[in-house]
Motif scaffolding. Sequence first.
Motif: not given
Length: 214
Positions: A99-124
């Motif tokens: 469940a902690t593999d990929c960061r797909i977003g940050t909550g704002d208390g209103a947004t309900e939909r998030f696109q799944l994504a995979k991150t390769y590498g790290s940082g900038d």
Amino acid sequence: MATIAAFHEVRFPVAVGFGSSGGPERRTDIVALGSGGETRNARWSRSRRRYDAGYGIRSFDDLAAVVAFFEERRGRLYGFRFRDPFDWKSGRPSAEPAATDCRIGTGDGATERFQLAKTYGSGDTAYVRAIAKPVAGTLRVAIDGVEIGTGFTLDATSGLLTFAPGSIPAEGAAITAGFAFDVPARFDTDRLEVSMSHFEAGAIPQVPIVEILP
């Protein structure tokens, strides 16, 4: 939301696909300067994957299955799911999706939909790849590192994760996910050239497949 037209939600024969060759490609322009140096410019903002599934055909039954699949897709006309033998999980190839593999977003208390994504590498320099064809039944979700089992739904045809009212992530909450996924793809030819004598002699037919980018 990733939208892919003219698509059949069926997977290319997995046994054949696992013997394929291929991987990501990019398009870069390189200009040589008079000083001997060079400048480089990325023409594509995203990578695109190409494969040759011919290497996975090891029997006449495999060959027949590929020909039938090709005919059903009408050559290049309809897309399909392809299991990348090298990259089909959100985390390490040897591990089950977490469940902690990929960061797909940050909550704002209103947004309900998030696109799944995979991150390769790290940082900038990290590359974030949208995942449009997750495998149903494999999704795991966590909020601030704590896995949740309810309060969300997944559209496996688009990769959209939707939180139910009352379960929408709070302001600043880290949303992560783990999953298995397929590549949206199509044949990159309208012709399959098959020769019985060549196949018996060990020649491998070419079966080019290319990723469909939404």
